[in-house]
Structures are given as structure tokens and as C-alpha cells.
Write a protein that holds these residues in place. Structure first.
Motif, PDB file in Angstrom:
ATOM      1  N   GLY A 103     -49.153   1.748 -40.137  1.00 26.07           N
ATOM      2  CA  GLY A 103     -49.828   2.434 -39.048  1.00 26.07           C
ATOM      3  C   GLY A 103     -51.208   1.865 -38.803  1.00 26.07           C
ATOM      4  N   THR A 104     -51.532   1.645 -37.541  1.00 18.46           N
ATOM      5  CA  THR A 104     -52.769   0.962 -37.177  1.00 18.46           C
ATOM      6  C   THR A 104     -53.741   1.859 -36.412  1.00 18.46           C
ATOM      7  OG1 THR A 104     -51.713   0.141 -35.151  1.00 18.46           O
ATOM      8  CG2 THR A 104     -51.629  -1.283 -37.099  1.00 18.46           C
ATOM      9  N   GLY A 105     -53.474   3.168 -36.387  1.00 22.89           N
ATOM     10  CA  GLY A 105     -54.386   4.088 -35.731  1.00 22.89           C
ATOM     11  C   GLY A 105     -55.589   4.383 -36.595  1.00 22.89           C
ATOM     12  N   ASP A 108     -55.983  -4.479 -53.145  1.00 24.15           N
ATOM     13  CA  ASP A 108     -55.213  -5.449 -52.374  1.00 24.15           C
ATOM     14  C   ASP A 108     -54.415  -4.685 -51.326  1.00 24.15           C
ATOM     15  OD1 ASP A 108     -53.698  -7.531 -51.448  1.00 24.15           O
ATOM     16  OD2 ASP A 108     -52.521  -7.775 -53.279  1.00 24.15           O
ATOM     17  N   VAL A 109     -54.780  -4.842 -50.054  1.00 27.84           N
ATOM     18  CA  VAL A 109     -54.217  -4.012 -48.982  1.00 27.84           C
ATOM     19  C   VAL A 109     -53.608  -4.886 -47.898  1.00 27.84           C
ATOM     20  CG1 VAL A 109     -54.691  -2.204 -47.288  1.00 27.84           C
ATOM     21  CG2 VAL A 109     -56.038  -2.303 -49.408  1.00 27.84           C
ATOM     22  N   MET A 110     -52.413  -4.505 -47.452  1.00 29.70           N
ATOM     23  CA  MET A 110     -51.820  -5.082 -46.254  1.00 29.70           C
ATOM     24  C   MET A 110     -51.455  -3.955 -45.303  1.00 29.70           C
ATOM     25  SD  MET A 110     -48.458  -7.529 -45.602  1.00 29.70           S
ATOM     26  CE  MET A 110     -49.291  -9.066 -46.019  1.00 29.70           C
ATOM     27  N   VAL A 111     -51.860  -4.096 -44.052  1.00 32.84           N
ATOM     28  CA  VAL A 111     -51.549  -3.119 -43.018  1.00 32.84           C
ATOM     29  C   VAL A 111     -50.379  -3.636 -42.195  1.00 32.84           C
ATOM     30  CG1 VAL A 111     -52.400  -1.920 -40.980  1.00 32.84           C
ATOM     31  CG2 VAL A 111     -53.902  -2.277 -42.936  1.00 32.84           C
ATOM     32  N   GLY A 112     -49.425  -2.746 -41.916  1.00 29.10           N
ATOM     33  CA  GLY A 112     -48.249  -3.133 -41.159  1.00 29.10           C
ATOM     34  C   GLY A 112     -48.158  -2.459 -39.809  1.00 29.10           C
ATOM     35  N   LEU A 133     -53.209  -4.928 -34.612  1.00 29.89           N
ATOM     36  CA  LEU A 133     -53.680  -5.415 -35.913  1.00 29.89           C
ATOM     37  C   LEU A 133     -55.004  -6.170 -35.820  1.00 29.89           C
ATOM     38  CD1 LEU A 133     -50.266  -6.677 -37.325  1.00 29.89           C
ATOM     39  CD2 LEU A 133     -51.586  -4.732 -38.202  1.00 29.89           C
ATOM     40  N   GLU A 134     -55.427  -6.500 -34.616  1.00 27.54           N
ATOM     41  CA  GLU A 134     -56.629  -7.325 -34.462  1.00 27.54           C
ATOM     42  C   GLU A 134     -57.872  -6.737 -35.116  1.00 27.54           C
ATOM     43  OE1 GLU A 134     -57.127  -8.258 -30.346  1.00 27.54           O
ATOM     44  OE2 GLU A 134     -55.207  -9.338 -30.218  1.00 27.54           O
ATOM     45  N   PRO A 135     -58.135  -5.415 -35.028  1.00 28.61           N
ATOM     46  CA  PRO A 135     -59.356  -4.878 -35.636  1.00 28.61           C
ATOM     47  C   PRO A 135     -59.414  -4.996 -37.153  1.00 28.61           C
ATOM     48  CG  PRO A 135     -58.432  -3.340 -34.032  1.00 28.61           C
ATOM     49  CD  PRO A 135     -57.401  -4.392 -34.262  1.00 28.61           C
ATOM     50  N   THR A 173     -52.597  -8.453 -42.875  1.00 31.83           N
ATOM     51  CA  THR A 173     -51.816  -7.786 -41.833  1.00 31.83           C
ATOM     52  C   THR A 173     -50.428  -8.413 -41.737  1.00 31.83           C
ATOM     53  OG1 THR A 173     -52.681  -9.244 -40.094  1.00 31.83           O
ATOM     54  CG2 THR A 173     -53.876  -7.183 -40.486  1.00 31.83           C
ATOM     55  N   GLY A 174     -49.511  -7.640 -41.197  1.00 27.36           N
ATOM     56  CA  GLY A 174     -48.142  -8.117 -41.023  1.00 27.36           C
ATOM     57  C   GLY A 174     -47.308  -7.042 -40.365  1.00 27.36           C
ATOM     58  N   SER A 175     -46.011  -7.202 -40.450  1.00 30.23           N
ATOM     59  CA  SER A 175     -45.086  -6.202 -39.923  1.00 30.23           C
ATOM     60  C   SER A 175     -44.942  -5.066 -40.933  1.00 30.23           C
ATOM     61  CB  SER A 175     -43.722  -6.836 -39.671  1.00 30.23           C
ATOM     62  OG  SER A 175     -43.150  -7.236 -40.911  1.00 30.23           O
ATOM     63  N   PHE A 176     -44.243  -3.999 -40.520  1.00 33.67           N
ATOM     64  CA  PHE A 176     -43.942  -2.940 -41.475  1.00 33.67           C
ATOM     65  C   PHE A 176     -43.216  -3.509 -42.696  1.00 33.67           C
ATOM     66  CE2 PHE A 176     -43.719   0.100 -37.648  1.00 33.67           C
ATOM     67  CZ  PHE A 176     -45.018   0.525 -37.836  1.00 33.67           C
ATOM     68  N   ALA A 177     -42.254  -4.391 -42.453  1.00 32.66           N
ATOM     69  CA  ALA A 177     -41.489  -4.978 -43.560  1.00 32.66           C
ATOM     70  C   ALA A 177     -42.388  -5.812 -44.470  1.00 32.66           C
ATOM     71  CB  ALA A 177     -40.343  -5.824 -43.009  1.00 32.66           C
TER      72      ALA A 177
END
Length: 214
Positions: free
Chosen positions: A8-10, A26-30, A39-41, A49-53
């Protein structure tokens, strides 16, 4: 070190991922797709950043910060979930024209329960959904012994969730274990009261949370 996949990107996803990254995690946002403009911000936050998967594959612990109405579809697209712990901070709300969004949870049904039923090999813990995201990420933003609830069927997943909460500053005495995932219905239904209190206090009022005295 625990790795996190934030779905979630909200504003909730941004707040939690920024806080975890600030704490050295270590964080990845999907998002739905790895090239989503949403995902730009996150580039400035120091998170991947990446997809949900992608986020799910990256993570030891998943945080569901998607719009509750889209959560099940997001998880369906996220690939293998078996054995993962998912901290569900979302609420399913129905927009009401000219009024307050309507929480869809009832005494016998909640989004947390439906996630667990749809993905029985995923360890779901409902938590943090009863407050503003700034309080989720930093409990010191509200003074006193206000509380965070946990609902889930797996004891180990709850322990992992407590570790995540502690990382963000929640103290053990603030963490209230309500029981199994069926208790998620109660905390999701509190959103009606939360919204009314928020409106009654006004947009400029300090953040608040629930406390248990006695």
C-alpha cells in the motif's frame, strides 16, 4: 534483522515504511505494479519499491496498509503467502456521499477474519487499525499508557508482531491481546466511534488514542 514488505502506497503505507526505515529496518513497499507512479515518493524515504509480489517475496513480515476494500485482491496478486506473518492495519470502509465512511465490519465478520479464511496458511494479526497512522508509527506522539490491540490465531505471529510494535516504541504494557482473529471484528467496528471523535474534536486537535484505566 527483520525485513518488511509494506503493501500500500497511501499515507498509512508511507508513514509506516518511513518510520521502519528510519529505525534501520530493511523495507520494501509494494504497489500493484513495480512501475506504479504511486511508488515515486518512496525514493526519498530510503526504502525499496516493487510490486505486491516483490514486497511479499522480500519480507519476513508483511504489513497490509492497502485500502481495505482492495486488500483481498492485492493479496491474491502477491504470490505465495504460506508461512508469512501479516500485520493487518487496514479497515474496510464504504464511502458515503456527503457523510462519514461506513465501516463494513459487524459483530460476526471482519476484514481480518476474511483474510485469514482466504489464506489459511498465512498468519494474520490484526493490529494498529484503531488509531491514526502517526500514532501507529510513533506511540510517543500521544502521552500516557494508551493501548494497541492484537487479534490473531497464531501465538508465534503475535510474538513477531509484538517485536515490531516494540521496535516502533510501543511498550509491553500498552499491548493488549484480545484473543483469536474473531476478535478483529470488535476493533474494526471501533472505526465508527474513531471517526466521530475525530470530527467532533476538529482537524486541528492533537492526535489521540484509546486508553484503559483501572
Amino acid at each position: 534483522m527483520t525485513s518488511f514488505g509494506v503493501l500500500g502506497t497511501g499515507v498509512v503505507g508511507r508513514t509506516l515504511s518511513a518510520r521502519l526505515a528510519e529505525l534501520g529496518s530493511d523495507v520494501m513497499v509494494g504497489a500493484r505494479t513495480a512501475d506504479s507512479a504511486s511508488l515515486e515518493p518512496f525514493g526519498a524515504l530510503g526504502v525499496k519499491t516493487g510490486s505486491f509480489a516483490d514486497a511479499v517475496a522480500h519480507a519476513d513480515v508483511i504489513i497490509n496498509a492497502t485500502n481495505g476494500s482492495h486488500t483481498l485482491a492485492a493479496l491474491e496478486s502477491a504470490g505465495p503467502l504460506a508461512g508469512k506473518t501479516l500485520i493487518d492495519v487496514s479497515n474496510e470502509l464504504e464511502p458515503v456521499e456527503g457523510g462519514f465512511p461506513k465501516p463494513l465490519a459487524s459483530a460476526d465478520d471482519s476484514l481480518g477474519q476474511r483474510i485469514q479464511a482466504a489464506f489459511p496458511d498465512l498468519y494474520v494479526v490484526k493490529s494498529l487499525n484503531t488509531m491514526n497512522c502517526t500514532v501507529m508509527a510513533d506511540p510517543s506522539s500521544v502521552p500516557g499508557d494508551h493501548v494497541v490491540f492484537l487479534s490473531g490465531d497464531d501465538a508465534d505471529a503475535k510474538d513477531r508482531t509484538r517485536e515490531v510494535l516494540a521496535l516502533m516504541g510501543w511498550r509491553p504494557e500498552q499491548m493488549i491481546d484480545l484473543g483469536g482473529i474473531d476478535t478483529a471484528a470488535a476493533v474494526e467496528m471501533t472505526m465508527s466511534l474513531w471517526m466521530r471523535v475525530t470530527v467532533a474534536r476538529g482537524n486541528d486537535a492533537p492526535r489521540f488514542n484509546w486508553a484503559i484505566n483501572g
